[in-house]
Design a protein around this motif. Sequence first.
Motif, PDB file in Angstrom:
ATOM      1  N   ARG A  20      18.753 -34.453 -15.937  1.00  0.00           N
ATOM      2  CA  ARG A  20      19.661 -34.580 -14.733  1.00  0.00           C
ATOM      3  C   ARG A  20      19.449 -35.512 -13.652  1.00  0.00           C
ATOM      4  O   ARG A  20      18.167 -35.921 -13.640  1.00  0.00           O
ATOM      5  CB  ARG A  20      19.844 -33.180 -14.050  1.00  0.00           C
ATOM      6  CG  ARG A  20      20.268 -32.106 -14.935  1.00  0.00           C
ATOM      7  CD  ARG A  20      21.476 -32.348 -16.186  1.00  0.00           C
ATOM      8  NE  ARG A  20      22.936 -32.554 -15.610  1.00  0.00           N
ATOM      9  CZ  ARG A  20      23.828 -31.590 -15.614  1.00  0.00           C
ATOM     10  NH1 ARG A  20      23.595 -30.678 -16.281  1.00  0.00           N
ATOM     11  NH2 ARG A  20      24.919 -31.728 -14.886  1.00  0.00           N
ATOM     12  N   TRP A  21      20.305 -35.698 -12.621  1.00  0.00           N
ATOM     13  CA  TRP A  21      19.969 -36.833 -11.628  1.00  0.00           C
ATOM     14  C   TRP A  21      18.472 -36.627 -10.861  1.00  0.00           C
ATOM     15  O   TRP A  21      17.819 -37.565 -10.771  1.00  0.00           O
ATOM     16  CB  TRP A  21      20.883 -36.954 -10.617  1.00  0.00           C
ATOM     17  CG  TRP A  21      20.846 -38.004  -9.507  1.00  0.00           C
ATOM     18  CD1 TRP A  21      20.269 -37.681  -8.197  1.00  0.00           C
ATOM     19  CD2 TRP A  21      20.937 -39.378  -9.915  1.00  0.00           C
ATOM     20  NE1 TRP A  21      20.290 -38.666  -7.625  1.00  0.00           N
ATOM     21  CE2 TRP A  21      20.627 -40.055  -8.329  1.00  0.00           C
ATOM     22  CE3 TRP A  21      21.467 -40.114 -10.607  1.00  0.00           C
ATOM     23  CZ2 TRP A  21      20.640 -41.223  -8.235  1.00  0.00           C
ATOM     24  CZ3 TRP A  21      21.323 -41.632 -10.500  1.00  0.00           C
ATOM     25  CH2 TRP A  21      20.910 -42.210  -9.371  1.00  0.00           C
ATOM     26  N   ASP A  22      18.373 -35.462 -10.509  1.00  0.00           N
ATOM     27  CA  ASP A  22      17.177 -35.087  -9.555  1.00  0.00           C
ATOM     28  C   ASP A  22      15.765 -35.165 -10.552  1.00  0.00           C
ATOM     29  O   ASP A  22      14.792 -35.139  -9.765  1.00  0.00           O
ATOM     30  CB  ASP A  22      17.293 -33.749  -9.007  1.00  0.00           C
ATOM     31  CG  ASP A  22      17.462 -32.783  -9.845  1.00  0.00           C
ATOM     32  OD1 ASP A  22      17.407 -32.927 -11.056  1.00  0.00           O
ATOM     33  OD2 ASP A  22      17.851 -31.648  -9.411  1.00  0.00           O
TER      34      ASP A  22
ATOM     35  N   GLN B  51      16.692 -43.939 -10.746  1.00  0.00           N
ATOM     36  CA  GLN B  51      17.708 -43.811  -9.816  1.00  0.00           C
ATOM     37  C   GLN B  51      17.966 -45.232  -9.290  1.00  0.00           C
ATOM     38  O   GLN B  51      19.384 -45.111  -8.971  1.00  0.00           O
ATOM     39  CB  GLN B  51      17.348 -42.841  -8.641  1.00  0.00           C
ATOM     40  CG  GLN B  51      17.014 -41.557  -9.078  1.00  0.00           C
ATOM     41  CD  GLN B  51      16.936 -40.477  -8.023  1.00  0.00           C
ATOM     42  OE1 GLN B  51      16.894 -40.873  -6.964  1.00  0.00           O
ATOM     43  NE2 GLN B  51      16.908 -39.243  -8.525  1.00  0.00           N
TER      44      GLN B  51
ATOM     45  N   ARG C  74      21.788 -46.893  -9.510  1.00  0.00           N
ATOM     46  CA  ARG C  74      22.366 -47.443  -8.297  1.00  0.00           C
ATOM     47  C   ARG C  74      23.053 -48.585  -8.699  1.00  0.00           C
ATOM     48  O   ARG C  74      24.484 -48.947  -8.186  1.00  0.00           O
ATOM     49  CB  ARG C  74      21.750 -47.228  -7.040  1.00  0.00           C
ATOM     50  CG  ARG C  74      21.486 -45.855  -6.307  1.00  0.00           C
ATOM     51  CD  ARG C  74      21.066 -45.908  -4.988  1.00  0.00           C
ATOM     52  NE  ARG C  74      19.561 -45.814  -5.171  1.00  0.00           N
ATOM     53  CZ  ARG C  74      18.668 -44.975  -5.121  1.00  0.00           C
ATOM     54  NH1 ARG C  74      18.966 -43.761  -5.135  1.00  0.00           N
ATOM     55  NH2 ARG C  74      17.301 -45.277  -5.385  1.00  0.00           N
TER      56      ARG C  74
ATOM     57  N   THR D  86      20.870 -40.068 -18.770  1.00  0.00           N
ATOM     58  CA  THR D  86      21.362 -38.887 -17.960  1.00  0.00           C
ATOM     59  C   THR D  86      22.896 -38.786 -18.171  1.00  0.00           C
ATOM     60  O   THR D  86      23.409 -39.871 -18.505  1.00  0.00           O
ATOM     61  CB  THR D  86      20.809 -39.497 -16.426  1.00  0.00           C
ATOM     62  OG1 THR D  86      21.168 -38.247 -15.574  1.00  0.00           O
ATOM     63  CG2 THR D  86      21.816 -40.609 -15.876  1.00  0.00           C
TER      64      THR D  86
ATOM     65  N   ASP E 169      26.810 -37.213 -13.626  1.00  0.00           N
ATOM     66  CA  ASP E 169      25.527 -36.986 -12.697  1.00  0.00           C
ATOM     67  C   ASP E 169      25.433 -38.203 -11.885  1.00  0.00           C
ATOM     68  O   ASP E 169      25.387 -38.129 -10.642  1.00  0.00           O
ATOM     69  CB  ASP E 169      24.360 -36.671 -13.275  1.00  0.00           C
ATOM     70  CG  ASP E 169      24.233 -35.104 -13.780  1.00  0.00           C
ATOM     71  OD1 ASP E 169      25.198 -34.566 -13.891  1.00  0.00           O
ATOM     72  OD2 ASP E 169      23.101 -34.677 -14.000  1.00  0.00           O
ATOM     73  N   VAL E 170      25.627 -39.358 -12.527  1.00  0.00           N
ATOM     74  CA  VAL E 170      25.498 -40.769 -11.733  1.00  0.00           C
ATOM     75  C   VAL E 170      26.674 -40.877 -10.792  1.00  0.00           C
ATOM     76  O   VAL E 170      26.437 -41.235  -9.425  1.00  0.00           O
ATOM     77  CB  VAL E 170      25.389 -41.762 -12.802  1.00  0.00           C
ATOM     78  CG1 VAL E 170      25.480 -43.219 -11.986  1.00  0.00           C
ATOM     79  CG2 VAL E 170      24.291 -41.783 -13.775  1.00  0.00           C
TER      80      VAL E 170
ATOM     81  N   ALA F 237      26.117 -38.354  -7.696  1.00  0.00           N
ATOM     82  CA  ALA F 237      25.193 -39.060  -6.907  1.00  0.00           C
ATOM     83  C   ALA F 237      25.780 -40.281  -5.777  1.00  0.00           C
ATOM     84  O   ALA F 237      25.013 -40.395  -4.625  1.00  0.00           O
ATOM     85  CB  ALA F 237      23.964 -39.455  -7.522  1.00  0.00           C
ATOM     86  N   HIS F 238      26.869 -40.596  -6.212  1.00  0.00           N
ATOM     87  CA  HIS F 238      27.448 -41.495  -5.301  1.00  0.00           C
ATOM     88  C   HIS F 238      28.844 -41.178  -4.805  1.00  0.00           C
ATOM     89  O   HIS F 238      29.505 -42.298  -4.342  1.00  0.00           O
ATOM     90  CB  HIS F 238      27.515 -42.921  -6.110  1.00  0.00           C
ATOM     91  CG  HIS F 238      25.986 -43.346  -6.618  1.00  0.00           C
ATOM     92  ND1 HIS F 238      25.586 -42.888  -7.716  1.00  0.00           N
ATOM     93  CD2 HIS F 238      25.292 -44.270  -6.243  1.00  0.00           C
ATOM     94  CE1 HIS F 238      24.227 -43.544  -8.091  1.00  0.00           C
ATOM     95  NE2 HIS F 238      24.174 -44.528  -7.116  1.00  0.00           N
TER      96      HIS F 238
END
Length: 695
Positions: free
Chosen positions: A127-129, A136, A140, A207, A211-212, A215-216
């Motif tokens: 997962r993202w975290d 990460q 981005r 991932t 999730d990506v 996060a944005h």
Amino acid sequence: MSVNPGHIPLNEEPLPDDRFLDREESWLRFNQRVLELAEDPKLPLLERVRFLSIFASNLDEFFMVRVAGLTRRMATGLAVQSASGRQPREVLERTATVARELMLRHAASFRDDVLPALDKEGIEILRWDQLADTEQAEMRRLFRDRIYPVLTPLVVDSAHPFPYISGLSLNLAVIVRDPETDATMFARVKVPPVLPRFIPASPNRFTPLEDVIAAHLGQLFVGMEVVEHHAFRVTRNQDLEIDDDISEGLLQALERELLRRRFGPVVRLEVEGSISGEVLDLLTTELNIDEGQIYKVDGPLDLAGLSAIADLDRPELKYSPFVPSKEALPEDANIFAAIRERDVLVHHPYDSFTTTVQRFIEDAAVDPRVLAIKQTLYRTSGDSPIVTALINAAEEGKQVVVVVELKARFDERANIAWARELEKAGCHVVYGFVGLKTHCKLALVVRQERDGTLRRYCHIGTGNYHPKTARLYEDFGLFTADPDVGEDVSVLFNHLTGYSRQNSYSRLLVAPHSLRSGLVLRIEREIENQRAGRPARIRIKCNSLVDEVVIDALYQASRAGVPVDIWVRGICALRPGVPGLSETIRVRSVLGRFLEHSRVFAFENAGEPEVWIGSADLMHRNLDRRVEALVRVRERAHRADLIQLMDKAMDDGTQAWWLAGEDGLWTRRSHMTDEPLLDIQTHLVKSRRWRTVDG
């Protein structure tokens, strides 16, 4: 209500009303067997990942077709009590209960078992975290360059109604707050299906795409506060309803229906267990569904996308590779001379599809002595060499007739495209019958021999003319130049293309006219032989057994003492081993590396076995609403091989699932004490039909 198969004297007690298992639950139990393969630590790890993907994909189709169909019939008042005795509402509720249990078990298997095992092998789904800072940062950059441009956030307010949510799409439900007004709003962000389901963050570390995006979200809702977000997914009714009105072209009707299918009603809402009550209530209201259609599971959702992980280049985590045998029709031999000499029985994928079925059509296309090729196409691959060969044959001036089934479920668009390509090349393309699907697997080659006579060469198969699935699906095919079969297949093609009404055949049984009655007649003959003290036995291999008439005939055979063995892959509505009803009936299921897909029907026939292979399963749709064909296998050695294979599958020393008739549950038997039982597919891989390749 008891169904008399036709001629069997029902002088015993009436058959019980509860003699049929529920077909919908039986299908779910089939998918449970797929899940048990994913749970098996003895299987190669990436194959277990693939079985997780297959389970998810299977369940999607089950909801799109079976649950959707039942829901639609209930809404229109057309649903009736099932053969199992359950009312429609009971069937739907039981289906939801079992499906929910299996979905939770599926998610747990992925989370608690497969994920840690992948991690030990250096393959991580994070997962993202859980991503490293450098990963990460890479995500981005990826978001900016490849993901952000294709996203379209849709907010819901007084000026923007709740957006349409397409079937099987993955979405984010987002709650945002305006810091100036303190007002909160709901927005939907669709996860683009054109991008990989699991994004590589670094080699062998992946991932989920959602999730990506999550996060944005701040870049999608600039100046707003993202309060919460949750993944969700809907399943819609995607079964086709074609009005077979002869006044409208089937191709145009199908294209219209494909467009309408995108907007079918919702039959399932999948959400992550962490979703808030407020967001779930909003989705439930806007999608117009009830609580029974909501399925909460631990994420990530849509694990059908695990197929990409299963495809990773890690051969040590997969089944050992192999090369199919080319002995059935040696490449250095003239294929038509070989078939003239004797019937040839091929068993895919153990026998090469490329050097047998595909070569049969390709050689016919370039052989100057071949005058005509006729073939049915139900499903084929996107770059089909068989379709290419048919086009080449037409361009060479041969008469090419192709019966294309436009209504092959989920292959409709591909078949429309192939039909048009074939027509452009000059092939005669026929779309089959109004009200029937053409499901039979037939190819006919008409060739002028050196002495000027015309000879017909035929292939009758149990599987589609699909080179890719032929490597994964287990199927039989019979090549023959027997004049009786040639005449039968010619008559059947005339029936398909010219609407002739001949229904009697020499070596074929054809649905919807003679297949059910032909099988029941042979079951009755086994009963007569048993009562007369002659050898009697019935062996059946099929994908599904649902038809009540055939099942009742088998019950009568069991009551007469006839041994009955049934090897079924999927649905089975028959209850085996029930005292006074089915004591002599055994039902087994084999699942594994290959999809067991062939259909075989063997009758002892007083010591001179009669064996048939073909396209038909024992379901209402196959026997009543499809054109299906079985061919009688003539060669004694071929019959013996087929019977031996079926006996091997039913042997107590072979790995299989056993069906208990009392409760309809399946029990896997893979080991005797500490020793593994025979894996029949591995046995066939290692037999004379194969040679193993070093991995």
